[in-house]
Design a protein around this motif. Structure first.
Motif, short mmCIF file in Angstrom:
data_model
loop_
_atom_site.label_atom_id
_atom_site.label_comp_id
_atom_site.label_asym_id
_atom_site.label_seq_id
_atom_site.Cartn_x
_atom_site.Cartn_y
_atom_site.Cartn_z
N GLU A 186 0.89 -1.11 -0.13
CA GLU A 186 -0.14 -0.02 0.08
C GLU A 186 0.92 1.31 -0.03
OE1 GLU A 186 -2.37 -0.47 3.39
OE2 GLU A 186 -3.91 -1.87 2.40
N ARG A 187 2.15 1.14 0.41
CA ARG A 187 2.93 2.46 0.45
C ARG A 187 3.39 2.86 -1.01
NH1 ARG A 187 7.06 0.19 4.87
NH2 ARG A 187 8.62 1.76 4.05
N ILE A 188 3.20 1.93 -1.96
CA ILE A 188 3.41 2.23 -3.30
C ILE A 188 2.24 3.13 -3.82
CG2 ILE A 188 4.23 1.10 -5.52
CD1 ILE A 188 6.29 0.63 -3.24
N GLY A 189 1.09 2.82 -3.14
CA GLY A 189 -0.04 3.68 -3.80
C GLY A 189 -0.80 2.79 -4.79
N ASP A 190 -1.21 3.54 -5.90
CA ASP A 190 -2.43 3.08 -6.70
C ASP A 190 -1.48 2.01 -7.95
OD1 ASP A 190 -1.53 5.04 -7.89
OD2 ASP A 190 -3.50 6.00 -8.53
N ARG A 191 -0.27 2.34 -7.71
CA ARG A 191 0.64 1.43 -8.82
C ARG A 191 0.78 0.19 -8.61
NH1 ARG A 191 5.77 4.86 -9.48
NH2 ARG A 191 6.26 3.20 -11.44
N ALA A 192 0.49 -0.39 -7.40
CA ALA A 192 0.54 -1.78 -6.83
C ALA A 192 -0.52 -2.48 -6.36
CB ALA A 192 1.71 -1.84 -5.90
N THR A 193 -0.75 -3.69 -6.96
CA THR A 193 -1.97 -4.77 -6.42
C THR A 193 -1.03 -5.74 -5.66
OG1 THR A 193 -1.92 -5.55 -8.48
CG2 THR A 193 -3.18 -3.82 -8.11
N LEU A 194 -1.94 -6.27 -4.86
CA LEU A 194 -1.64 -7.20 -3.94
C LEU A 194 -2.75 -8.46 -4.02
CD1 LEU A 194 0.30 -8.88 -1.91
CD2 LEU A 194 -0.97 -7.63 -0.24
N THR A 195 -2.25 -9.76 -4.31
CA THR A 195 -3.14 -10.89 -4.39
C THR A 195 -2.57 -11.94 -3.25
OG1 THR A 195 -4.05 -10.62 -6.35
CG2 THR A 195 -4.23 -12.63 -5.34
N VAL A 196 -3.10 -12.20 -2.08
CA VAL A 196 -2.53 -13.14 -1.32
C VAL A 196 -3.47 -14.53 -1.14
CG1 VAL A 196 -2.04 -13.87 1.03
CG2 VAL A 196 -1.48 -11.60 0.41
N THR A 197 -3.04 -15.67 -1.43
CA THR A 197 -3.90 -16.75 -1.46
C THR A 197 -3.17 -17.91 -0.56
OG1 THR A 197 -4.51 -16.81 -3.81
CG2 THR A 197 -4.65 -18.81 -2.75
N GLY A 198 -4.07 -18.12 0.30
CA GLY A 198 -3.59 -18.92 1.66
C GLY A 198 -3.08 -18.21 2.55
N GLU A 199 -2.70 -18.96 3.92
CA GLU A 199 -2.16 -18.12 4.76
C GLU A 199 -0.73 -18.24 5.08
OE1 GLU A 199 -2.37 -16.12 8.47
OE2 GLU A 199 -3.99 -16.68 7.16
N ILE A 200 -0.05 -17.12 5.30
CA ILE A 200 1.42 -17.26 5.30
C ILE A 200 2.03 -17.90 6.45
CG2 ILE A 200 3.47 -15.75 4.97
CD1 ILE A 200 1.98 -13.67 3.42
N ASN A 201 2.85 -18.70 6.27
CA ASN A 201 3.36 -19.40 7.50
C ASN A 201 4.16 -18.48 8.18
OD1 ASN A 201 5.42 -20.56 9.00
ND2 ASN A 201 4.52 -22.78 7.91
N PRO A 202 4.14 -18.37 9.49
CA PRO A 202 4.69 -17.39 10.52
C PRO A 202 6.30 -17.44 10.11
CG PRO A 202 3.17 -18.38 11.52
CD PRO A 202 3.04 -18.94 10.23
N VAL A 232 2.99 -2.67 -11.01
CA VAL A 232 3.19 -3.75 -10.52
C VAL A 232 2.21 -4.59 -9.69
CG1 VAL A 232 4.16 -2.86 -8.32
CG2 VAL A 232 5.32 -4.82 -9.12
N ASP A 233 2.36 -6.02 -10.08
CA ASP A 233 1.56 -6.93 -9.48
C ASP A 233 2.18 -7.85 -8.57
OD1 ASP A 233 -0.96 -8.16 -8.86
OD2 ASP A 233 -0.70 -9.80 -10.34
N VAL A 234 1.76 -8.10 -7.35
CA VAL A 234 2.25 -8.79 -6.30
C VAL A 234 1.48 -9.93 -5.91
CG1 VAL A 234 3.36 -8.94 -4.01
CG2 VAL A 234 3.64 -6.86 -5.20
N LYS A 235 1.80 -11.23 -5.98
CA LYS A 235 1.10 -12.48 -5.79
C LYS A 235 1.75 -13.34 -4.78
CE LYS A 235 -1.36 -12.55 -10.15
NZ LYS A 235 -1.79 -13.28 -11.37
N VAL A 236 1.22 -13.80 -3.63
CA VAL A 236 1.72 -14.58 -2.85
C VAL A 236 0.64 -15.98 -2.72
CG1 VAL A 236 2.32 -14.93 -0.40
CG2 VAL A 236 2.87 -12.90 -1.36
#
Length: 363
Positions: free
Chosen positions: A240-256, A283-287
């Motif tokens: 979110e610090r990048i602003g509207d130039r970045a999107t994030l998609t997270v699938t599943g629960e990130i292991n601690p 930029v598109d970020v996917k995890v």
């Protein structure tokens, strides 16, 4: 604390000299011959060659002039141990060879007239004692060298981890500040009222970087690690610090155990995006996380192969190191259809053990 080995060596030499004189009295010759052999122990670590020479001559004189072994002969064994432990392989072997020659010749002289069996048994016993003492000194030396190598390796890994942390914190924050400043310069010329907004973003990013640096310094002073395992929330805030130039998609629960590494990989990828992709790129970020692995993909539609670089960055290296520490793989490079992509795959099971070694809890 200043290390003065000669003090302890002198004390032990004095103790052995007193015992030798006490056991040899009233044989003045034995008392006098015992003193230089015992005295050689006082300089066995500070001047090993001199100590060896004095000890060898004194032991030879005792063997030739005395009718039997003296208490001071224990100094021969101490010398063999000391030469191998503190003076290295060459001098240690010379000391061993000299002591073995003494172990054979001394029974021949002292037991002259006895049976060959008694002489051989005594010589064998002396030789075994000498070899045992030498082996003990060798073992201690090897353990100390192994411990030193391990300490150096640990220190090198700590320095590497510190370098990675400083790079990730400073590079990302400064890149974001630079982008905001460059964009703000052109924006303010058209919209002067937006100046305060741009400055607020720059100030906020600067404070965040300073806080992370202070946190890291605090960790280093305490000599420990912080329990910081950034998961989805931290990664979302980063994007979110990048602003509207970045999107994030997270699938599943990130292991601690993977949260920190995932955060740093995405942070570095976004840093490169800000520096090289261009002002209009997105930029598109996917995890994607499942039971077996975590897959991280950061792809932009920016300059790709045309991106300018000074060749002095360490971002890709730090990302590779973090991912490999968890037993994962990573690729990064321009795409055929344009843009740039960072793709990392990390086994979830391997991360639990690797987290302890890769600094996953730091900062």
């Amino acid at each position: 604390m200043v290390n003065r080995p000669w003090i302890a060596d002198t004390v032990w030499a004095a103790v052995l000299a007193v015992l030798s004189v006490y056991s040899s009295f009233p044989n003045i010759t034995a008392c006098l011959l015992a003193l230089p052999l015992c005295a050689s122990l006082a300089i066995r670590r500070t001047f090993p060659v001199v100590a060896f020479a004095v000890g060898a001559v004194s032991a030879a004189a005792q063997t030739w002039l005395l009718p039997h072994v003296n208490v001071s002969a224990a100094a021969v064994l101490v010398m063999v141990y000391s030469l191998r432990r503190w003076s290295g392989r060459t001098l240690g072997l010379i000391g061993l060879g000299t002591a073995l020659v003494w172990a054979i010749i001394a029974p021949l002289i002292w037991l002259h007239g006895s049976s060959a069996k008694d002489i051989a048994t005594t010589a064998l016993s002396y030789s075994l004692i000498v070899l045992t003492v030498y082996g003990f000194g060798l073992r201690v030396r090897e353990r100390e060298e192994a411990a030193l190598m391990a300490a150096r390796a640990e220190a090198a890994e700590e320095r590497s981890e510190i370098a990675r942390e400083v790079h990730d914190i400073v590079a990302h924050s400064l890149s974001l500040i630079a982008v905001q400043a460059e964009g703000g310069r052109s924006l303010v010329s058209r919209r002067p009222d937006r100046a305060a907004e741009i400055l607020d973003v720059i100030a906020d990013e600067s404070r965040k970087a300073l806080n992370e640096i202070r946190e890291m310094v605090s960790v280093l002073r305490r000599g420990g690690l912080l329990e910081d395992q950034r998961g989805s929330a931290g990664i979302r805030e980063l994007v979110e610090r990048i602003g509207d130039r970045a999107t994030l998609t997270v699938t599943g629960e990130i292991n601690p155990a993977l949260g920190f590494t995932t955060y740093r990989v995405i942070q570095e990828a976004l840093t490169n995006f800000l520096r090289h992709a261009g002002p209009k790129a997105t930029v598109d970020v996917k995890v994607a996380v499942d039971a077996e692995k975590a897959e991280i993909t950061v792809r932009d539609n920016g300059n790709g192969t045309a991106a300018a670089t000074d060749g002095r960055g360490h971002g890709l290296t730090t990302m590779h190191e973090r991912v490999q520490a968890h037993g994962g793989t990573m690729t990064a490079g321009p795409q055929r259809d344009g843009g740039y992509q960072v793709h990392a795959v990390i086994p979830v099971g391997a991360s639990k053990d690797a987290a302890l070694l890769s600094g996953a809890g730091m900062l």
